[in-house]
Design an enzyme around this catalytic site. Structure first.
Site, PDB file in Angstrom:
ATOM      1  N   ASP A 102       6.804  13.605  19.753  1.00 34.69           N
ATOM      2  CA  ASP A 102       5.832  13.393  20.832  1.00 34.69           C
ATOM      3  C   ASP A 102       5.255  14.692  21.384  1.00 34.69           C
ATOM      4  OD1 ASP A 102       6.280  10.733  20.480  1.00 34.69           O
ATOM      5  OD2 ASP A 102       7.143  10.348  22.447  1.00 34.69           O
ATOM      6  N   HIS A 155      14.354  16.056  15.362  1.00 36.40           N
ATOM      7  CA  HIS A 155      13.567  14.981  15.970  1.00 36.40           C
ATOM      8  C   HIS A 155      14.493  14.264  16.943  1.00 36.40           C
ATOM      9  CE1 HIS A 155      10.295  11.975  16.105  1.00 36.40           C
ATOM     10  NE2 HIS A 155      11.298  11.178  16.460  1.00 36.40           N
ATOM     11  N   GLN A 164       8.285  20.254   1.850  1.00 31.93           N
ATOM     12  CA  GLN A 164       9.378  19.365   2.256  1.00 31.93           C
ATOM     13  C   GLN A 164       9.716  18.388   1.130  1.00 31.93           C
ATOM     14  OE1 GLN A 164       9.358  15.875   5.066  1.00 31.93           O
ATOM     15  NE2 GLN A 164      10.450  17.326   6.381  1.00 31.93           N
ATOM     16  N   CYS A 215      13.768  11.069   7.820  1.00 31.85           N
ATOM     17  CA  CYS A 215      12.873   9.930   7.599  1.00 31.85           C
ATOM     18  C   CYS A 215      13.634   8.622   7.782  1.00 31.85           C
ATOM     19  CB  CYS A 215      12.269   9.983   6.203  1.00 31.85           C
ATOM     20  SG  CYS A 215      11.177   8.582   5.846  1.00 31.85           S
ATOM     21  N   LYS A 221      15.329  19.053   8.322  1.00 29.78           N
ATOM     22  CA  LYS A 221      14.837  18.292   9.468  1.00 29.78           C
ATOM     23  C   LYS A 221      15.716  17.060   9.636  1.00 29.78           C
ATOM     24  CE  LYS A 221      10.838  16.004  11.540  1.00 29.78           C
ATOM     25  NZ  LYS A 221       9.418  15.604  11.393  1.00 29.78           N
TER      26      LYS A 221
END
Length: 235
Positions: free
Chosen positions: A216, A184, A85, A114, A156
């Protein structure tokens, strides 16, 4: 890192996308700062982890510095399938980083999720979800410059408040040849709030490529539950 890269070397021949068509939930060890190094990846593979990521690596530093390469990326013959990544904001820099790791890995992932302030201030991470054309161009450049068609290029992301913007981002990435997208299910401002699994479900229904649910998921039971909630291909 393993030796110097010679451009004529062959990339890994495994195709991680094949995992997503095996008819079962793919167990993925997500990129984790400081943790997802070779020793940890070796451990989780012993417990039937299907796919592992490295921690996020800043592509510009990786390309520029041999010291950074030696520090940030180590692997071995058993460390597959492996996704490296990168944090990047320039297409050619990402391509150069991809070319360096190609002989030793099975794909790269562009971090567009991020939320850390330093990353967003530098134009990395979740700041990229607001630049869908740049994400599209970076994916396309890697696709065009890496000769091996089995080398995966994934991203991502986090979600927008307006989910239509997220769907648009994903569709642009899909059109550029992205292999899969990890979502996410929180926006940039959210940290410990509940994950919006309903948003991941909508994104999955809008796409024809694999969608990885993230957020989670701490146990195999969690993975099964999120799979049923979202319809995501893998977790």
């Amino acid at each position: 890192m393993i030796g110097d890269v010679v451009e004529t070397e062959q990339c890994q021949v495994k195709d991680p996308v094949d995992l997503f068509h095996a008819g079962q939930v793919v167990k993925i060890c997500a990129p984790m700062v400081r943790y997802s190094k070779l020793a940890f990846r070796t451990l989780v593979r012993k417990y039937n982890c299907d796919l592992c990521y490295t921690p996020m690596i800043v592509a510009a530093d990786f390309v520029r510095s041999a010291k950074a390469r030696d520090s940030e990326f180590t692997t071995n013959k058993g460390d597959h399938p492996l996704i490296v990544q990168f944090a990047a904001k320039e297409a050619q820099v990402l391509c150069d980083a991809a070319r360096i790791v190609c002989p030793f890995a099975d794909g790269i992932d562009l971090n567009c999720g991020c939320p850390q302030r330093w990353a967003m201030a530098e134009g990395y991470g979740a700041s990229l979800i607001n630049k869908p054309e740049l994400v599209r161009d970076m994916v396309r450049h890697v696709r065009n410059q890496i000769d091996n068609p089995r080398f995966s290029v994934s991203i991502k992301i986090r979600i927008h408040e307006d989910l239509k913007r997220t769907v648009d981002l994903c569709q642009k990435a899909e059109a550029s040849g992205v292999s899969w997208i990890t979502v996410h299910g929180r926006n940039v401002e959210e940290r410990h709030q509940p994950v919006h699994y309903d948003a991941i479900k909508i994104i999955k229904q809008s796409m024809s490529i694999p969608i990885v649910a993230n957020g989670d998921i701490k146990t195999l039971k969690d993975a099964e539950n999120v799979h049923h909630l979202t319809g995501a291909d893998e977790l």
